[in-house]
Write an enzyme that holds these catalytic residues in place. Sequence first.
Site, PDB file in Angstrom:
ATOM      1  N   ASP A   1       7.756   0.827 -10.599  1.00 34.23           N
ATOM      2  CA  ASP A   1       6.307   0.968 -10.782  1.00 34.23           C
ATOM      3  C   ASP A   1       5.845   2.293 -10.180  1.00 34.23           C
ATOM      4  O   ASP A   1       4.864   2.352  -9.448  1.00 34.23           O
ATOM      5  CB  ASP A   1       5.555  -0.210 -10.149  1.00 34.23           C
ATOM      6  CG  ASP A   1       4.092  -0.280 -10.619  1.00 34.23           C
ATOM      7  OD1 ASP A   1       3.805   0.235 -11.722  1.00 34.23           O
ATOM      8  OD2 ASP A   1       3.251  -0.834  -9.894  1.00 34.23           O
TER       9      ASP A   1
ATOM     10  N   LYS B   1       4.000   5.619  -9.954  1.00 35.43           N
ATOM     11  CA  LYS B   1       2.762   6.198 -10.496  1.00 35.43           C
ATOM     12  C   LYS B   1       2.061   6.899  -9.337  1.00 35.43           C
ATOM     13  O   LYS B   1       2.367   6.619  -8.169  1.00 35.43           O
ATOM     14  CB  LYS B   1       1.868   5.113 -11.096  1.00 35.43           C
ATOM     15  CG  LYS B   1       1.535   3.989 -10.128  1.00 35.43           C
ATOM     16  CD  LYS B   1       0.763   2.874 -10.807  1.00 35.43           C
ATOM     17  CE  LYS B   1       0.536   1.721  -9.825  1.00 35.43           C
ATOM     18  NZ  LYS B   1      -0.195   0.605 -10.431  1.00 35.43           N
TER      19      LYS B   1
ATOM     20  N   ASN C   1       0.913   5.054  -6.181  1.00 39.00           N
ATOM     21  CA  ASN C   1       1.932   4.567  -5.243  1.00 39.00           C
ATOM     22  C   ASN C   1       2.594   5.693  -4.471  1.00 39.00           C
ATOM     23  O   ASN C   1       3.583   5.486  -3.772  1.00 39.00           O
ATOM     24  CB  ASN C   1       3.009   3.765  -5.995  1.00 39.00           C
ATOM     25  CG  ASN C   1       2.519   2.381  -6.364  1.00 39.00           C
ATOM     26  OD1 ASN C   1       1.592   1.864  -5.746  1.00 39.00           O
ATOM     27  ND2 ASN C   1       3.113   1.790  -7.372  1.00 39.00           N
TER      28      ASN C   1
ATOM     29  N   ASP D   1       4.953   0.859  -1.967  1.00 37.65           N
ATOM     30  CA  ASP D   1       4.802  -0.323  -2.811  1.00 37.65           C
ATOM     31  C   ASP D   1       6.042  -0.662  -3.618  1.00 37.65           C
ATOM     32  O   ASP D   1       6.154  -0.344  -4.792  1.00 37.65           O
ATOM     33  CB  ASP D   1       3.596  -0.173  -3.746  1.00 37.65           C
ATOM     34  CG  ASP D   1       3.181  -1.516  -4.344  1.00 37.65           C
ATOM     35  OD1 ASP D   1       3.915  -2.498  -4.164  1.00 37.65           O
ATOM     36  OD2 ASP D   1       2.113  -1.586  -4.973  1.00 37.65           O
TER      37      ASP D   1
ATOM     38  N   THR E   1       3.315  -0.169 -14.868  1.00 35.38           N
ATOM     39  CA  THR E   1       1.992   0.156 -15.375  1.00 35.38           C
ATOM     40  C   THR E   1       2.157   0.804 -16.743  1.00 35.38           C
ATOM     41  O   THR E   1       2.892   1.780 -16.867  1.00 35.38           O
ATOM     42  CB  THR E   1       1.290   1.112 -14.386  1.00 35.38           C
ATOM     43  OG1 THR E   1       1.253   0.470 -13.108  1.00 35.38           O
ATOM     44  CG2 THR E   1      -0.113   1.462 -14.827  1.00 35.38           C
TER      45      THR E   1
END
Length: 445
Positions: free
Chosen positions: A137, A139, A142, A155, A177
């Site tokens: 994840d 992005k 994070n 995260d 995401t």
Amino acid sequence: MSAVRASRTRVGRYEVGRTLGEGTFAKVKFARNLETGENVAIKILDKEKILKHKMIGQIKREISTMKLIKHPNVIRMFEVMASKTKIYIVLEFVTGGELFDKISSHGRLKEDEARKYFQQLINAVDYCHSRGVFHRDLKPENLLLDSYGVLKVSDFGLSALPQQVREDGLLHTTCGTPNYVAPEIINNKGYDGAKADLWSCGVILFVLMAGYLPFEETNLSALYKKIFKADFTCPSWFSSGAKKLIKRILDPNPSTRITIPEVIQNEWFKKGYLRPNFDAVDDTCLDDVDAAFNESGEGGNLVVERREERPLLMNAFELISTSQGLNLGILFEKQMGLVKRETRFTSKCPANEILSKIEKAATPLGFDVKKCNYKMKLQGSESGRKGHLSIATEVFEVAPSLCMVELRKSGGDTLEFHKFYKNLSSGLKDVVWDGGLEGKADDNS
């Protein structure tokens, strides 16, 4: 000083303060190690909620993942503790905010600055993969920055440990995401975690240099079509070296996509590149993780809780921690146009009066209000773009006649929160101390 401590929650050797963020299963709070004076963040998990939603496997995986990773560009996990009802994860506390704040506040980054962050990101991801850990994840939200501007990946809630790789050598969990996710994850036919992470890194590099996403559509199926075809165009200001590398990373075919070792050897990437210098400590004992999930709840790390009968007193260290880069000046600058997932204002009104005025202003906007001590929950009655908008509000006393009020989005869409806050603030003009607003931009959370 003792009176302040008596009104706080203490967990083991940590004094717990204000809430930094919250989600469905956890809250993250600012805390201070009473033995060393070091500031940390503590993620507090509710055991009952985890059991009810059958989340033990995922949460244990998150903690185990973070214990495996010790790298200068990854948020460090110091220890895990438990009480009979809660699990406490003690994490490194960073003050520089999200990397995404830089894009939101200043627009796109210059190529050399974007490359510097991309190099740190690749260092972190490469190390994670060497430990058999895939983030899944990645992005800008994070990616955090410390007070020196060093990138820290955070995260690992959606990360995958080697146990989740099936016999075919591929991962099979759809997550991430949508705008940053690799096409093979959407296809749901199994994927290589390392190659999928690199795709996300390529999207991040594009965003850092362009100031916008390579794949963006309001309709999800149209977005997926663009991702499957790698249908994007690099802006004219990208150098030819950057364009070539991004096109090699954002290759929709994972078998021909460039690999991380190849990225590290790329001429554009290598400019000014410094390999991280750190001691890799091989300490992968997960005994404390198992102990934290022990249903007997035995052990000495039980939380001491006391009811608050007045607003939480915020000391100078915590006040500074709310400001990026330890710059107190931006705490009280009026930045009405910039609202992130949280915003703050100061007031010389009594705490009870502040909360009553917020309730009075929020109710006509269609919000249900629940109050407890000097905290308040606002819940939108209508479902928005990302479900019901919900806002956590808390009043802190920063001086005998001065309060700081924090409004934090705990659910729903950031843009809807931005709109709500604008409407709310017009009804609070007689409460807000002149010049006492602070906010941050984030339109993609």
